[in-house]
Structures are given as C-alpha cells and as structure tokens.
Scaffold this motif. Structure first.
Motif, mmCIF file in Angstrom:
data_model
loop_
_atom_site.group_PDB
_atom_site.id
_atom_site.type_symbol
_atom_site.label_atom_id
_atom_site.label_comp_id
_atom_site.label_asym_id
_atom_site.label_seq_id
_atom_site.Cartn_x
_atom_site.Cartn_y
_atom_site.Cartn_z
ATOM 1 N N PHE A 71 7.251 -23.815 8.209
ATOM 2 C CA PHE A 71 6.194 -23.835 9.218
ATOM 3 C C PHE A 71 4.963 -24.521 8.638
ATOM 4 N N THR A 72 4.346 -25.365 9.439
ATOM 5 C CA THR A 72 3.103 -26.018 9.043
ATOM 6 C C THR A 72 2.074 -25.800 10.144
ATOM 7 N N VAL A 73 0.958 -25.202 9.780
ATOM 8 C CA VAL A 73 -0.123 -24.933 10.732
ATOM 9 C C VAL A 73 -1.151 -26.047 10.614
ATOM 10 N N ILE A 74 -1.560 -26.596 11.739
ATOM 11 C CA ILE A 74 -2.611 -27.609 11.738
ATOM 12 C C ILE A 74 -3.562 -27.316 12.882
ATOM 13 N N GLY A 75 -4.852 -27.486 12.622
ATOM 14 C CA GLY A 75 -5.833 -27.197 13.660
ATOM 15 C C GLY A 75 -7.241 -27.233 13.098
ATOM 16 N N ASP A 76 -8.141 -26.522 13.746
ATOM 17 C CA ASP A 76 -9.547 -26.523 13.366
ATOM 18 C C ASP A 76 -9.883 -25.270 12.559
ATOM 19 N N SER A 77 -11.157 -24.904 12.511
ATOM 20 C CA SER A 77 -11.574 -23.759 11.698
ATOM 21 C C SER A 77 -11.015 -22.446 12.216
ATOM 22 N N HIS A 96 2.741 -23.740 5.285
ATOM 23 C CA HIS A 96 1.535 -24.463 4.880
ATOM 24 C C HIS A 96 0.511 -24.394 5.995
ATOM 25 N N ASN A 97 -0.746 -24.240 5.633
ATOM 26 C CA ASN A 97 -1.834 -24.331 6.602
ATOM 27 C C ASN A 97 -2.726 -25.498 6.181
ATOM 28 N N ILE A 98 -2.697 -26.582 6.960
ATOM 29 C CA ILE A 98 -3.454 -27.783 6.609
ATOM 30 C C ILE A 98 -4.598 -28.019 7.610
ATOM 31 N N SER A 99 -5.137 -26.930 8.129
ATOM 32 C CA SER A 99 -6.226 -27.000 9.102
ATOM 33 C C SER A 99 -7.562 -27.206 8.400
ATOM 34 N N PHE A 100 -8.501 -27.848 9.126
ATOM 35 C CA PHE A 100 -9.844 -28.040 8.592
ATOM 36 C C PHE A 100 -10.871 -27.860 9.706
ATOM 37 N N GLY A 102 -13.619 -28.263 12.367
ATOM 38 C CA GLY A 102 -14.070 -29.353 13.224
ATOM 39 C C GLY A 102 -12.987 -30.292 13.701
ATOM 40 N N TYR A 103 -11.750 -30.092 13.270
ATOM 41 C CA TYR A 103 -10.692 -31.029 13.658
ATOM 42 C C TYR A 103 -10.447 -30.990 15.163
ATOM 43 N N SER A 104 -10.265 -32.155 15.738
ATOM 44 C CA SER A 104 -9.782 -32.302 17.104
ATOM 45 C C SER A 104 -8.353 -32.835 17.027
ATOM 46 N N SER A 105 -7.766 -33.164 18.165
ATOM 47 C CA SER A 105 -6.409 -33.716 18.140
ATOM 48 C C SER A 105 -6.367 -35.052 17.404
ATOM 49 N N ILE A 106 -7.504 -35.750 17.335
ATOM 50 C CA ILE A 106 -7.549 -37.043 16.637
ATOM 51 C C ILE A 106 -7.309 -36.840 15.146
ATOM 52 N N LEU A 126 0.265 -25.962 16.231
ATOM 53 C CA LEU A 126 -1.018 -26.606 16.507
ATOM 54 C C LEU A 126 -1.945 -25.599 17.166
ATOM 55 N N MET A 127 -3.114 -25.402 16.558
ATOM 56 C CA MET A 127 -4.065 -24.429 17.096
ATOM 57 C C MET A 127 -5.456 -25.051 17.124
ATOM 58 N N LEU A 128 -5.942 -25.309 18.334
ATOM 59 C CA LEU A 128 -7.269 -25.892 18.511
ATOM 60 C C LEU A 128 -8.072 -25.051 19.491
#
Length: 362
Positions: A71-77, A96-100, A102-106, A126-128
């Motif tokens: 599983f890989t998590v990507i998204g904002d704060s 893995h959690n590769i979120s940062f 302020g991230y948007s879909s871009i 994906l979590m935004l």
C-alpha cells in the motif's frame, strides 16, 4: 628607432583585440565562480539548509528502504498527519506514506510518477482535503523548492493549463504570486529561478540555517523515516480552511486533469486506486453546506465510474469527535491512531488474510 606596434610611445604594452577577448573571458569566468559555487552548494547539499519538507521532497524517496510495497498513501497534510505507515506495516505487508503538506492532485501525480520509477506497489490510497481539488497550496514553497518537477514536467503543466484555460491560485504567497495565468512572467519566471537554484530563492534559507545548521535535523528525519520510527503528526495552525463554509464545491479543470492522470498511471501499472475521504471534526459539521458536500461526492463518483480500478472509500463525510483534531481538518496523535486503525481494519487486515482489494469492497 621607433618602438614596435605593440607598445605606445611611453613603452606601455598595447592590448590587442585578441588579448582583450581573453581578458574579458577570464573576468567573466572569475565573476561567475561565486554563482557556480552557490549553485553546486544549493544543489548537492540540501540537507545543510533546506527546511524539512522540501528537503525530503528533494530526496526522491531514496530514504524508503523497501523497493516494493503493498500500500502506498499519497496526499496532503491530512494524509500525512492522519495515516501512520508504521502501524500499517507488518511482517507480511509494507506500507509507504509519501504525502506532503499542501499537495494537490498536480503534485500528487508527479510525486507518484517519481515514486513508481524506483518502487512497485499494489494499492495506492489517495487522500486530499476537498480544497486541494480547488486550489494549489504549496506548489512553489515545497514541491518546486524541493525540485519535484523537471523542466519537462513544468512544460507539461503549462501546456495542460493553457489547453484547459486554467488558472491556479497559489497560497500562501511567499513568492508574491496570487493568481497565475500561465503567462511567461507569472509562471516561468519563478520556475527558472527554482530550476537554476537562484540565490533569490535559496539564499534566505541558507542564511536562516547559517548555511549548515539544518544538517543534523534533516539527517535525523531521514533516519526516522528509513527505520519507520516515532510517527507524529506535523504542526499546523488551527484555522478554518477552504471548503468548510463554502456554498459550493468547485474543482478546477487542471486539478481534474491531474486526478485523471493519477487514475491512468495507476491503471497502466495494474495498481488499485482507493480514494479516501478525510474525516472532519464535529465542530465543522454544521459549517459544511449540503450543496458543497453533494457536489464533492458527485465529482468523485464521476471519477470512480470512469475507471474500473478506482474505489471510493465513502460516499458521505465521516465526523470524529473534536478531541481527535488539532484544528478543523488535521488529526492530533490520538486522531491519527484512530483513523489508522480504520484503514487497518478496512484494508490491511483483509489483505493480510489473502483477500484482494476487490473482494474487500464487494
């Protein structure tokens, strides 16, 4: 006898055109040396001066010790604060959690694209926060500053924005940019500054860090992430954020384009995409407008219906007690533990028991 043509009457050596060109080149080279030195230091020693988030972005996930994840998590704060990858990693499952922040879909698309060059995964979560389908938060301050994008990426963003008649609202306005219309001055000027590691962008951080005093903290952060230790939510300022209180949900065209690109890149790599819905605090419940909520879920449902490998985690907002939040959107440590437990029970545990995500969501 008269002196030669290379000397004047006083005996001073005359500078021929060729000699003058050589001297000009030497002066130019000497004058450029400080800039070359600055560029080399800025590019090759980011750990010495960069704040934590752009520094970690600059590392291109080299700190992740596992080449393959389940599983890989990507998204904002909200994703970064709310999902503890350590608690979702076992002897048989790697997360893995590769979120940062302020991230948007871009940013999520280019981050995932970079990640997939070096890693393989079976599921992407994906979590935004809803506002990150409507605005761009830290495009320059974090992603560009940490060199997430190549020149080709910037060009692609520019062309897609132009094609879709899209504007991007940048906030906060550290670079003095409020609305970017993708004209040369508004978009390319800061882009070239970041690509060139210009002193205008990087010298202030170096001064703040006294050129090398962030090295220890950045290296400790890399070690923490590499060894999956000491998860803790990042700090944030308690505040109402965009979307809460808004009458409408209005996703931007460019954000939708990049959300679809995330769907496409996961589809191409045979990855299941799970769109997570961030929980809200009880105190925000009465402030979220029904029309905005309806529009938000209609938007995500339309994406889900377009791609067979996309799963929507929920079709309504979930509210947690205020005690789990440090503001209206970001979890505190107790909230992160609660939400991580939800992810574990809903996705990780069934996966451990040899069930595919498709079986989980039937």
């Amino acid at each position: 006898m008269r002196s030669s043509s290379l000397s004047d009457e006083s005996g001073t050596h005359k500078r021929t055109p060729a000699f003058q060109k050589i001297m000009f080149a030497v002066k130019l080279l000497l004058g450029a040396l400080p800039l070359v030195g600055f560029y080399c230091y800025a590019r090759f020693f980011p750990q010495n001066y960069m704040p934590s988030s752009p520094f970690l972005i600059s590392q291109k996930f080299s700190y992740l010790k596992d080449d393959v994840s389940d599983f890989t998590v990507i998204g904002d704060s909200v994703a970064n604060d709310g999902i503890d990858e350590n608690a979702l990693t076992t002897d048989t499952v790697i997360t893995h959690n590769i979120s940062f922040s302020g991230y948007s879909s871009i940013e999520c698309y280019y981050s995932l694209k970079t990640y997939l060059k070096m890693h393989k995964t079976k599921n992407v979560m994906l979590m935004l926060y809803p506002k990150h389908y409507e605005t761009v938060d830290q495009f320059f301050n974090y992603a560009a500053y940490g060199h997430l994008f190549s020149f080709g990426d910037y060009l692609e963003i520019y062309n897609l924005a132009k094609k879709n008649n899209a504007n991007i609202v940048f906030s906060p306005v550290r670079d003095g940019i409020k609305t970017v219309n993708f004209t040369f001055n508004d978009y390319w000027n800061p882009v070239f500054h970041y690509l060139a590691y210009s002193p205008q962008k990087y010298l202030p951080a170096m001064n703040n860090a006294k050129f090398f005093k962030r090295k220890q903290s950045n290296e400790e952060e890399l070690a923490r992430l590499s060894h999956r230790a000491d998860f803790f939510p990042t700090s944030s300022n308690p505040t109402f954020t965009n979307f809460i209180g808004n009458e409408f949900f209005e996703p931007k065209k460019l954000h939708t384009v990049y959300l679809e690109k995330i769907c496409e890149i996961t589809q191409e790599n045979n990855i299941r995409l799970i769109i997570l819905i961030c929980p809200f605090s009880e105190m925000s419940k009465e402030r979220i407008k029904q029309k905005a909520e309806k529009d938000y879920f209609s938007y995500l449902q339309s994406i889900r219906d377009k791609y067979s490998h996309v799963y929507l985690d929920s079709e309504q907002f979930i509210y947690y007690d205020d005690k789990y939040f440090k503001d209206f959107a970001h979890f505190n440590k107790s909230g992160a533990e609660k939400y991580t437990q939800y992810i574990k029970q809903t996705y990780i545990d069934p996966y451990i028991h040899n069930k595919t995500t498709a079986e989980v969501i039937k």
